[in-house]
Design a protein around this motif. Structure first.
Motif, mmCIF file in Angstrom:
data_model
loop_
_atom_site.group_PDB
_atom_site.id
_atom_site.type_symbol
_atom_site.label_atom_id
_atom_site.label_comp_id
_atom_site.label_asym_id
_atom_site.label_seq_id
_atom_site.Cartn_x
_atom_site.Cartn_y
_atom_site.Cartn_z
ATOM 1 N N HIS A 44 -10.951 1.515 -3.609
ATOM 2 C CA HIS A 44 -9.640 2.089 -3.935
ATOM 3 C C HIS A 44 -9.365 1.818 -5.410
ATOM 4 O O HIS A 44 -9.073 0.687 -5.796
ATOM 5 C CB HIS A 44 -8.574 1.463 -3.043
ATOM 6 N N THR A 104 -11.767 6.470 -4.101
ATOM 7 C CA THR A 104 -10.550 7.232 -3.843
ATOM 8 C C THR A 104 -9.371 6.616 -4.579
ATOM 9 O O THR A 104 -9.334 5.398 -4.778
ATOM 10 C CB THR A 104 -10.237 7.295 -2.339
ATOM 11 N N GLU A 105 -8.453 7.476 -4.970
ATOM 12 C CA GLU A 105 -7.222 6.996 -5.603
ATOM 13 C C GLU A 105 -6.106 6.798 -4.582
ATOM 14 O O GLU A 105 -5.059 6.241 -4.913
ATOM 15 C CB GLU A 105 -6.779 7.986 -6.685
ATOM 16 N N ARG A 106 -6.311 7.308 -3.353
ATOM 17 C CA ARG A 106 -5.328 7.143 -2.271
ATOM 18 C C ARG A 106 -6.086 6.689 -1.033
ATOM 19 O O ARG A 106 -6.790 7.468 -0.384
ATOM 20 C CB ARG A 106 -4.588 8.454 -1.993
ATOM 21 N N LEU A 107 -5.973 5.424 -0.679
ATOM 22 C CA LEU A 107 -6.765 4.866 0.412
ATOM 23 C C LEU A 107 -6.500 5.587 1.732
ATOM 24 O O LEU A 107 -7.393 5.719 2.571
ATOM 25 C CB LEU A 107 -6.457 3.369 0.551
ATOM 26 N N ARG A 115 -12.867 4.021 7.294
ATOM 27 C CA ARG A 115 -12.542 2.739 6.651
ATOM 28 C C ARG A 115 -12.987 1.580 7.543
ATOM 29 O O ARG A 115 -13.511 0.580 7.067
ATOM 30 C CB ARG A 115 -11.038 2.645 6.370
ATOM 31 N N VAL A 123 -10.023 -3.058 -3.143
ATOM 32 C CA VAL A 123 -9.111 -2.504 -4.144
ATOM 33 C C VAL A 123 -9.611 -2.924 -5.513
ATOM 34 O O VAL A 123 -9.769 -4.125 -5.782
ATOM 35 C CB VAL A 123 -7.672 -2.996 -3.927
#
Length: 636
Positions: A44, A104-107, A115, A123
């Motif tokens: 992330h 990804t920029e949005r988990l 996940r 992160v």
């Protein structure tokens, strides 16, 4: 055959990518030095950095044998940026991989099952000053100090990439960054409270004022730890005609609540650039409101987001991503404690229904055009009570005016008073008003007949309780759509509304043109051509009867789509258009027959309106010999 060798020029490592590698090394420390191990990692990364971290990851886990004998990728690095990907599509892209990194920029855009199946979910924090020092050593950049590295840590990757060019000396880049830091500090908004009056002294806001004052009380109780955030309203959608003061309301609400106000709109967010920039600007506004909490985030032109179910394919994906992003901001997993969101729109029908659910913009309130008392209060506010003369003249001359209209005429009147060095009087106000057109006697009689038709049909059929009927003798020039007559009804509290009630209401709406047909043999164009016209209102109501309420040939319900859902239903369904027209014609004939039998009352009421301009509901009921109703038991 001759042979030759291609000498590739060694590519210089990018400074920002070198800094990003520090974060990837920390996240993949157990994996990236072991080419024989298979793993799936989800990283992330900060917003706007996905591509930089992809290049950094590619450099760290490069494989001398990147594909197998079937040309399947063994090392897969996917940068998902700010886009949600379907699980099946995502799996197909890396199913043959041995070492897989999903950035990804949005988990939340990574499916939960994926996940859970990953070997590591980390992160990646923004680079520190230490990372920039390491990056400088890696690419052989001389002159880097801890002070310069600390300065760089305050900027985004995009800015650093633009400034840290290989052909530019470090000293020049540092001067540019320091200048940019100074300018940004000057431009940064200060967390100040909005200036101006509070809701307590504002007029014309009705239920919106009541809601706002209750919110102010609840926020004070929340700040004092007397109630939990769950007991505070999280949001409200404000709608009404243009000029009714929706933005002014937001400022007054913030003042009454004693909190900061953050102003935003879809247009402001869109000005940032493409979809990724739009979403970033949106989240930045919510983050600012969160930082200033307790605060109010005011989102103007809320209907600009549209509806994900709206027709048309050209912008559907963009609209879906924009609305999904807004839903995430309105209802994030971590909550938005301390932030109340107020949306404003002129057209609430085109808003995605998910945005209006509980916990989001759960309360919907209309700001109507101000009545006579509210118009006078608005005038007194803008003139600070310094006006002389008979204010009833001003009230009668401003029927149908918005708060913005009144503010402008007050400003123009003050300008005249300064030029002439005189007091502001009602005569001066009337002089400052826009030019007016005085209706001819023929136009006035036509308007009187039309409104009398509405009033008599409504009273005889007892659809609702008639308050008054009136006509205006003047019209403002330069206004494309305006009404020169009005018939006001109030709904009865507790009334069960069956198909008979709605048919009676249709007959009342069509009573105006029925009266014109009886008296003149034809009706004029004022009954159509506008969203608020009689024929438009009647068409929409008849559509609801056929498709919303189960009063037509089918019991199934279809709510329609887009900004004009009822129009959408009629456009795509010829049978519905026929049914709507049949129903309208039947109720028109009914109104025509009723008024033909009461031609005497129609002529008398039209004559009274022509002379007086205003007739009360009790007088109309007495004229039609209809039993008087107790209007105290009704509510709008």
């Amino acid at each position: 055959m001759s042979s030759y060798t291609i000498h590739k020029r060694k590519r210089q490592t990018n400074f920002v990518v070198a800094a990003a590698k520090c974060g990837v090394r920390n996240a993949l420390r157990s994996f990236y030095r072991r080419p024989d191990i298979a793993f799936v990692a989800v990283l992330h990364v900060p917003e706007g950095t996905c591509e930089y971290y992809k290049r950094a990851t590619d450099a760290l886990i490069a494989d001398p044998m990147p594909v197998d004998e079937d040309c399947n990728e063994l090392v897969v690095v996917l940068a998902l940026h700010d886009i949600a990907v379907e699980p099946g599509t995502l799996f197909k892209r890396y199913r043959h991989g041995r070492q897989i990194v999903l950035l990804t920029e949005r988990l939340e855009h990574i499916p939960a099952a994926m996940r859970a199946a990953a070997d590591v979910v980390r992160v990646v924090a923004p680079p520190t000053a230490k990372h920039y020092e390491v990056a400088a050593r890696e690419i052989g950049l001389r002159g880097m100090t801890s002070e310069i590295a600390t300065l760089m840590s305050a900027f985004t990757f995009e800015v650093l990439s633009a400034v840290m060019m290989s052909t530019r000396p470090l000293s020049t880049a540092v001067r540019t960054l320091r200048r940019a830091a100074t300018e940004e500090q000057k431009a940064a908004p200060l967390p100040t409270k909005s200036s101006g009056p509070g809701l307590e002294v504002m007029a014309g806001y009705g239920d919106a004022k009541t809601w706002g004052l209750q919110l102010a009380q609840d926020l004070r109780a929340w700040k004092a730890a007397e109630i939990a955030w769950e007991d505070v309203d999280r949001g409200m959608l404000l709608h009404g005609p243009p000029g009714t003061g929706k933005t002014t309301y937001a400022k007054a609400l913030a003042n009454s609540c004693g909190v900061s106000l953050v102003v935003a709109s879809a247009a402001r967010w869109q000005a940032a650039g493409h979809l990724g920039d739009f979403l970033k600007a949106m989240r930045s506004s919510f983050a600012e409101a969160k930082k200033l909490a307790p605060s109010i985030l005011f989102v103007d032109e809320f209907d600009s987001f549209g509806d994900r179910d709206a027709g048309g394919d050209d912008n559907r994906d963009y609209r879906r991503q924009a609305i999904n992003g807004l839903l995430e901001c309105l209802d994030p997993a971590e909550g938005r404690e301390g932030v109340v969101v107020v949306g404003a729109t002129n057209n609430p029908t085109g808003i995605d229904r998910a945005l209006l659910r509980a916990g989001r913009l759960e309360t919907i309130i209309e700001i109507p055009l101000p009545d006579a008392a509210a118009r006078l209060a608005i005038l007194q506010h803008h003139l600070r009570g310094n006006v002389q003369g008979d204010l009833a003249r001003f009230a009668s001359a401003t029927v149908g005016w918005s708060g913005a209209d009144i503010e402008k005429v007050a400003r123009d009147a003050r300008r005249l008073s300064r030029l002439r060095r005189c007091d502001v009087t009602v005569d001066l106000l009337l002089e400052a008003m826009p030019a007016k057109y005085v209706l001819t006697d023929e136009e006035l009689r036509h308007s009187a007949v039309h409104e009398a038709g509405h009033a008599i049909v409504g009273v005889v059929l007892a659809t609702d309780v008639l308050e008054y009927v009136c006509i205006a003798r003047e019209a403002r020039l330069g206004v494309a759509v305006q009404s020169v007559g009005s018939t006001a009804f109030e709904s009865q509290r507790g009334r069960v509304k069956t198909v008979n009630y709605y048919n009676d209401r249709l007959a009342m709406l069509l009573g105006g043109i029925a009266a014109e047909r009886i008296v003149y043999g034809a009706h004029a164009d004022g009954a159509g051509g506008a969203m608020s016209s009689d024929l438009m209102l009647a068409s929409d109501l008849a559509t609801r009867l056929e498709r919303h309420y189960g009063f037509g040939e089918a019991l199934s319900v279809d709510l329609g789509k887009g900004d004009r859902p009822l129009e959408y239903l009629r456009d795509r369904d010829p049978d519905l258009r026929r049914l709507v027209d049949v129903r309208l014609r039947a109720q028109f004939e009914r109104a025509f027959a009723l008024l033909s039998k009461r031609r005497t009352e129609l002529d008398l009421l039209a004559a009274q309106l022509f002379v007086r301009g205003h007739v009360g509901g009790e007088e109309v009921r007495a004229l039609c010999k209809v039993e008087s109703r107790n209007t105290a038991s009704v509510a709008p």
